[in-house]
Design a protein around this motif. Structure first.
Motif, PDB file in Angstrom:
ATOM      1  N   LYS B  65       0.851  -1.197   0.000  1.00 22.09           N
ATOM      2  CA  LYS B  65       0.000   0.000   0.000  1.00 22.09           C
ATOM      3  C   LYS B  65       0.880   1.239   0.000  1.00 22.09           C
ATOM      4  N   PHE B  66       1.929   1.188   0.795  1.00 26.34           N
ATOM      5  CA  PHE B  66       2.859   2.309   0.809  1.00 26.34           C
ATOM      6  C   PHE B  66       3.639   2.385  -0.505  1.00 26.34           C
ATOM      7  N   GLU B  70       0.271   4.951  -1.938  1.00 30.90           N
ATOM      8  CA  GLU B  70       0.656   6.041  -1.030  1.00 30.90           C
ATOM      9  C   GLU B  70       1.888   6.773  -1.522  1.00 30.90           C
ATOM     10  N   GLN B  71       2.910   6.004  -1.905  1.00 31.49           N
ATOM     11  CA  GLN B  71       4.133   6.647  -2.383  1.00 31.49           C
ATOM     12  C   GLN B  71       3.853   7.481  -3.633  1.00 31.49           C
TER      13      GLN B  71
END
Lengths: 571, 440, 426
Positions: B65-66, B70-71
């Motif tokens: 997810k990151f 998100e990133q």
């Protein structure tokens, strides 16, 4: 004069905070009162454009020149609030060629640097621009975070001895012997940072001079002293996209019109806007067609917007003013210039000055003008230093380039944290304890949330505007409760709960306007989490009475004994 | 100078107008896909994170997810920096299959990794060259297969392996896969190519590197089984599918081979062929990664016409009926089946179990939905070896508890890991199918 | 057509799995096709039947007593109380000892993340010692690096709500050196393996955790942790902690990602397999083929990276979920059910889809298809869309599972009902 002259500034928007900083740097004793949070009024509800002046370069060249001048100043003194994105005035095939030329000439006349781009060159910079965009003028527009800028001005004022009171509403102006001598203020939870559940108090704040910097609310303050300040509030909608479709400000190159600008703002893009006069700055309709208009019109510049996710919309109210007798019919045609109303000269009531109209980009210049005026009235000779002295957070730009110090965070989170905190980054992020991410949409860690709580008490909306926590795609669904938990144990459970409810409702207020497609799925997931799993839609208390009486006043009565007490013989 | 004044018809995109003054601009130069909009689909449920085998064993890894939405969402155009943890992603792609909201996670990871390798990784580092060599397995394999016996002996010489770890960051814990003495293509040429001709039923075989150089018996099983069903097979010119290159951020290398593959196979598709893979990572690359990452003409066509071998027979033949009357000689072999992550992503995780459940002579036991941990080249890197084995632990345990002492999987590197962790012999479902259906 | 079966269930969440098992138990040949992972794993793992009436009365002690008063069109009203009971019985059978609550008709009040209690009908065994009606005092333990569960705050809220016991909270560092943001699966994995592994620390993680917690115990007979106590071996983890602490241990259910939801999913898929249901996950159903007269579905179209493959069946069950599971989709213009394009009633004005209060009466929460008593979706005129298509779970409209706390119960009842009717009609 013997004692330090005192000034009461009413209004915690950009103008009020700018005045508070300016006067306190000149050595005056300043108190600022704001009825809500800092930026509560129009400042917190603008589109975040730092004007190069290009938008005014045809119709209002004086404003345009001020804008380019002030943009340069803010790039210096507020580097951590400003992103130098550049801007484009984009011409579609049906847009006037003649106006494009006027815009170009106007910019040149005002000293705004320009570069003409072909459609293809423009698309090379911004690949999502429509394939039939003819050409564009590049100008040095930028993006600014109004929250951060306002908070930094207030912090600077405090550093120079000013007193800043939020959630402090002026209920009356004190007039004695034909002169304004101060104001009566109601503190929602007493003086100091806001604390939910704490009783309100009233206070008489006396001052040698009172400045009414309440923007769209200026008429109300005027009324308290029987003055007629004819502010014509005009609303405009802003629609927030989930991601940045563009990294450059996109203006449509047309004389005037609704839905003609897209501003890359932090992690989002903001679409704007409309211009419609309203009666009451606090109560006006927020309507579907306004949101649809943003998407449909601006899709002509950026077709990708048609399918892209919006996370919320909000409305701002411009504090437009025109001197009595002008009678401009259309609010779009009312000047964006600002007016300093010296009520001694104008109405024979000394001790009060009102500032209305104006633009966010030139807030500092307005603050300087009014500060000069007040100093003059008070017989103080001190010069303005706000254009030279950087704001807290922008005193050392190297922090942004220092890739080495990541404070133990993953690099995108460290980068975003540093972009928000500027030179305060190490002060805030160098912590001993574990520093988990609280808001993963915006990359906000526990340390930054705690720093904001230190500044603003239980007010989680104040934490939000300082950190951006809960401003991302889940609109607080996954972080508001974690933010509220950060209030405990410093504050009571009931206070954390009240703060959570308030923030959650505030997030809902804007999110409502984006409820279709992805954001409706998101809203349902958040609703399921908060209602189904956490049962936040039902407050429960025992039929037998609560152990801590203070929390027992709300909620339904439950007879715990009547429910399943466990399987017989089970563990 | 600008062409802003050059007259042309309004409404016609000027990108389409020939213009001597400017080179045509690719709106999305392939290295700079703007994937931020992919974050629009994410509603933060973290299903991807709970499926990430790396995050489960390594909390320094921030998770898909990151790494993905998100990133990308936090990115500004001039932010070049990608978090180095992207290199810890094994590209198992389980997050893709997990996400209930259609976030293009692996595409985001692939792009971020390529950007990281391009911009932030030293081209002089041992890690870069080690990864480059791993990613380009085919080149080494081609050489190795010329002298299979010698190569096999050298590759599994203990002191040499230790040296390889020290100098090159290749784990000394693993034995190199043996090269076959005769490659599949050599065998194919020797037997004179296709033995069945058909106007109606024709498939083009993408054998990939491994079935060609290391396990030609799998490729032969594919050929014999498909011919049994009356298919005409062609084995066209082909390069690596790109899987190991994606996983190492070597998009340029992958693009080169993809160009060959797409041009080679899309021509055959026009002649009525469908594309068959026996390796699920190869089929994954052709079906999903190519359209996500490349824009060659014919890419979508190849994706839509590519199938895994069993999948193709299930769809086009009455495989259930054929197997109902069949049996595998032997004494009731028990197979511990592991579904490769990339098979899972194509909806193939259960097909071998379903097909062989009622087949006489074998019993298939699904060892669960964990990841084998090797993820192609990942588990070969010395610094990733421990992690790779920690991820595989669950599968090893399940295999250990299974009845049989033979494993089965479609993926050659999963097979390596299964063998490495348990010592079992590993078979490919096509070999079972061949045993059941093809007269020997 | 090569891929055919008697009953085809589209969707792999709680409703889909229940429907597939229910159909399989009628003797039908069943395939379940799902695309991505179900939202089941986002849920707390609690099996709610009815916690509040649609008017907001509650918490209800006896959910079954309230079923008769539900408005027409509510899924429970459609299938009747027997189907609700049967759905739960099926669930009890599939989950066996891993779930509790079937010893009584009464709801249990479960403390969840955030410190409020919620009414539910079945709960994981790992949650059982945490019931709010249990009078034993409780210690809640949170972890520093696990945001979202603040044990002292939750304890204070339970006390404020007047729960019949004293709750206290403590926050401890997990006894393994971790980064700032470990995933919940990381905690679970460490406890499952019971060795910090890999290089950082020797010895038992469970034991080390007990050592950190025991110093906080002050006479409490039970200890609650955030629901991360193991993924593959939760019973073992809990048993060890209980043995070493000398008190009962329970989990406090959390929002997504939720270990109890994950474990339930694993359990149900094992059950599906055991029932002989063929499972296929990973490719979306994108459309359907109708029979000549249009009143029957002949096959659904499964998209395999651009190639469309028909899956034929005699009976179909639609269990694709609601707005979160994407079984219901929307845009600025309207709301739709994307696979069969079944009618989804919704106000034409988008601004009537929601309430201005965050927890108000949201029309969007009740979006879904409108079924007859056999759970066949009906068109806007009230006629059945297809004779052989039934719907189950959150794709159904006319109920607000979040407000009523009825999500799992509706999935079980309608899954059971739709599956049985589908199976019987083959």
């Amino acid at each position: 004069m013997g004692a330090t002259p005192s000034v009461l500034v009413i209004g915690g928007g950009s103008t009020g905070c700018g005045i508070a900083r300016d006067l306190s740097m000149r050595g005056l004793s300043v108190t600022l009162v704001e009825q809500g949070n800092l930026t509560h009024g129009t400042t917190g509800r603008m589109h975040g454009l730092l004007h190069s002046g290009g938008r005014y370069a045809v119709a209002d060249q004086a404003s345009a020149e001020e804008c380019i001048q002030e943009t340069r100043v803010l790039e210096d003194i507020a580097s951590h609030c400003v992103e130098e994105t550049g801007g484009l005035f984009v011409k579609r095939p049906e847009d006037s060629e003649e106006y494009f030329e006027q815009k170009l000439r106007g910019c040149e006349e005002c000293g705004i640097p320009t570069e003409v781009l072909s459609g293809r060159e423009a698309r090379k910079r911004e690949p999502y621009l429509a394939a039939d965009v003819d050409k564009a003028i590049a100008v040095p527009d930028g993006a600014v975070d109004p929250f951060r800028l306002c908070v930094a001005n207030a912090a600077s004022a405090q550093n120079h001895g000013a007193r800043i009171e939020t959630h402090a509403e002026v209920t009356d102006l004190l007039v004695e012997a034909g002169e304004v001598v101060g104001a009566e203020v109601t503190h929602e939870s007493g003086p100091g940072t806001r604390t939910h559940g704490k009783a309100g108090t009233t206070e008489r704040i006396e001052a040698d001079h009172v400045i009414n910097a309440t923007g769209a609310w200026a008429g109300r303050i005027g009324d308290m002293a029987g003055l007629d300040v004819n502010v014509r509030p005009s609303k405009g909608v802003m629609t927030v996209m989930n991601v940045r479709q563009v990294d450059t400000v996109i203006n449509r190159c047309i004389p005037k019109g609704n839905a003609d600008i897209v501003v890359p703002h932090e992690t989002t893009c903001i679409l704007g806007t409309t211009d419609e006069e309203v009666e009451d700055p606090e109560d006006y309709p927020e309507e579907e067609w306004e949101v649809d208009l943003m998407i449909d019109e601006l899709s002509k510049l950026l077709p990708v917007l048609q399918e892209a996710r919006t996370i919320r919309s909000y409305w701002g109210v411009r504090p437009l003013y025109e001197p009595p007798g002008e009678g401009t019919a259309d609010s779009e045609d009312i000047t964006r210039d600002f007016f300093l109303l010296d009520h001694a000269d104008r109405d024979g009531l000394p001790g009060l000055t009102t500032i209305v109209g104006g633009k966010f980009t030139t807030y500092r210049m307005m603050a300087e003008d009014i500060s000069d005026h007040v100093c003059d009235r008070l017989g103080v000779s001190a010069s303005c230093r706000t254009a030279e002295v950087p704001l807290p957070g922008s005193r050392d730009e190297r922090v942004l380039d220092d890739a080495m110090d990541e404070f133990g965070l993953t690099s995108p989170v460290a980068r975003r944290s540093k972009q928000r905190l500027g030179d305060r980054a190490s002060e805030v992020l160098d912590t001993d304890g574990p520093n988990p991410v609280i808001c993963s949409c915006e990359g906000v860690t526990r340390a930054e949330v705690q720093d904001a709580i230190d500044q603003s008490g239980t007010d989680l909306n104040a934490v939000r505007i300082r950190t951006r926590a809960s401003m991302g795609n889940c609109q607080g669904g996954f972080c508001t409760h974690a933010m509220a938990q950060e209030l405990h144990p410093e504050y009571e459970p009931g206070q954390a709960e009240a703060a959570l409810d308030e923030l959650y409702q505030e997030r809902w207020k804007g999110q409502r306007h984006g409820l279709w497609g992805e954001q409706l799925s998101q809203a349902m997931l958040s609703y399921a989490l908060h209602a189904t799993t956490m049962n936040r839609d039902h407050a429960t208390r025992s039929a037998a009475g609560s152990r801590t009486a203070s929390d027992a006043d709300a909620g339904e009565t439950v007879d715990f004994e009547a429910f399943d007490g466990g399987a017989p013989g089970g563990d | 100078m600008s062409d802003a004044d050059s007259p042309h018809d309004p409404g016609v995109p000027d990108d389409e107008i020939p213009d001597d003054e400017f080179e045509p601009v690719d709106v999305f130069p392939e290295s700079e896909l703007d994937l931020r909009s992919g974050a629009d689909d994410c509603y933060k449920c973290s299903t991807c994170d709970t499926n990430c085998p790396v995050a489960e064993v390594d909390d320094e890894f921030p998770g898909p997810k990151f790494q993905g939405p998100e990133q990308w969402r936090l990115k500004r155009k001039d932010d070049r920096e990608i978090d180095p943890s992207i290199m810890d992603c094994s590209n198992c792609m389980r997050c893709d299959n997990a996400c209930p909201s259609d976030v293009p996670l692996s595409q985001m990871h692939n792009e971020a990794r390529a950007e990281y390798v391009d911009e932030q990784m030293s081209k002089l580092s041992v890690e870069y060259w080690r990864n480059r060599v791993l990613a380009n397995y085919r080149k080494g394999a081609w050489l190795g297969s010329k002298f299979p016996r010698l190569t096999n002996a050298l590759a599994n010489n203990g002191p040499l392996r230790k040296l390889g770890e020290k100098l090159f960051g290749l784990t000394a814990e693993r034995e190199f896969p043996a090269f076959a003495t005769q490659t599949f293509r050599e065998w194919w040429a020797e037997r004179g190519g296709a033995q069945v001709q058909s106007e109606e039923k024709r498939v083009a075989y993408f054998h990939g590197c491994y079935a060609n150089y290391n396990t030609p018996e799998v490729a032969k099983a594919m050929v014999r089984t498909f011919e049994q069903f009356g298919y005409e097979i062609v084995v066209p010119e082909q390069g690596c599918s790109g899987t190991p290159m994606f996983a190492n951020g070597m998009l340029d290398d992958a693009r080169r081979d993809a160009a060959t593959n797409i041009s080679s196979f899309s021509e055959l598709i026009d002649e009525g062929y469908d594309v068959i893979c026996s390796c699920t990572s190869c089929s994954m690359a052709l079906r999903q990664e190519y359209p996500e990452l490349f824009t060659f003409e014919g890419t979508a066509d190849v994706a839509a016409h590519t199938y895994e071998a069993l999948e193709y027979l299930r769809i086009h033949e009455d495989l259930r009926g054929a197997l109902a009357g069949a049996e595998v000689d032997g004494d009731g072999e028990d197979l511990a089946y592991h579904a490769p992550c990339h098979a899972r992503n194509q909806g193939l995780a259960r097909q071998a179990v379903e097909l062989f459940r009622d087949l006489d002579g074998v019993a298939v036991e699904d060892v669960g939905d964990s990841c084998s941990g090797i993820s192609g080249t990942y588990g070969w890197k010395a610094e990733k070896y421990e992690k790779s084995m920690a991820i595989g632990e669950e599968m090893f345990e399940e295999m250990d508890e299974a009845e049989g002492r033979t494993g089965m999987t479609e993926c050659p590197t999963c097979a390596m890991q299964m063998e490495h962790g348990t010592g079992y012999d590993i078979r490919h479902p096509l070999e079972i199918l061949e045993a059941a259906l093809v007269e020997s | 057509m090569a891929i055919e079966q008697e009953v085809l269930v589209v969707g792999g969440g709680l409703a889909g799995v229940t429907a597939a098992v229910s159909a399989a138990r009628t003797g039908a040949d069943v395939r379940l096709v799902s695309y991505k992972q179900p939202t089941l794993r986002n849920a707390s793992g609690l099996i709610d039947v009815l916690g509040y009436t649609p008017d907001g009365e509650g918490p209800l002690v006896d959910p079954f007593a309230a079923l008769d008063d539900l408005p027409e069109g509510h899924p429970y009203e459609r299938v009747g109380a027997d189907a609700v009971e049967s759905g739960l019985a099926l669930f009890d059978d599939l989950t066996d000892s891993t779930y509790e609550g079937n010893h009584t008709e009464r709801n249990a009040l479960i403390p969840t993340q955030g410190g409020r209690v919620k009414p539910t009908a079945r709960y994981p065994a790992s949650v059982a010692a945490g019931l709010a009606s249990d009078e034993r005092d409780a210690l809640l333990v949170g972890f520093e690096r696990l945001v979202g569960f603040d044990a002292p705050l939750s304890a204070a809220r339970l006390n404020a709500a007047g729960a019949p016991f004293e709750a206290r909270g403590a926050t401890v560092e997990f006894p393994v050196a971790l980064s700032a943001d470990p995933k919940v699966t990381r905690f679970a994995h460490l406890l499952d393996r019971d060795e910090a592994g890999e290089e950082r620390q020797e010895g038992s993680v469970r034991r080390a955790l007990v050592e950190r917690v025991v110093t906080h115990l002050d006479g409490e007979q039970r200890v609650g942790f955030p629901a991360v106590l193991g993924d593959d071996h939760p019973e073992e983890v809990r048993a060890d902690l209980e043995a070493d602490l000398g008190v009962d241990v329970f989990e406090v259910p959390m929002g997504p990602p939720s270990l109890p939801g994950l474990r339930l999913e694993d359990r149900l898929y094992d059950a599906l397999d055991a029932e002989g249901v063929r499972i296929e996950t990973g490719n979306p159903v994108v459309g359907y083929e109708a029979g000549a007269d249009g009143d029957r579905v002949e096959a659904v179209a499964v998209d395999r990276s651009g190639a469309t493959v028909p899956y034929a069946a005699e009976q179909f069950v639609l269990a694709t979920g609601g707005l979160v599971g994407k079984g219901i989709d929307s845009d600025r213009e309207g709301v739709e059910e994307p696979v069969f394009d079944c009618h989804v009633g919704h106000p034409p004005d988008r601004y009537d889809w929601f309430d201005d209060r965050a927890f108000g009466d949201h029309r969007f929460a009740r979006f879904g298809v409108d079924p007859d008593r056999e759970l066949r979706p009906r068109n806007g005129r009230g006629a059945v869309e297809f004779d052989n298509l039934r719907a189950a779970g959150a794709v159904l409209g006319n109920y607000d599972f979040a407000a009523e706390k009825s999500g799992s119960g509706v999935s079980l009842a309608t899954g059971f009902h739709a599956g049985r009717l589908a199976g019987e009609n083959t």
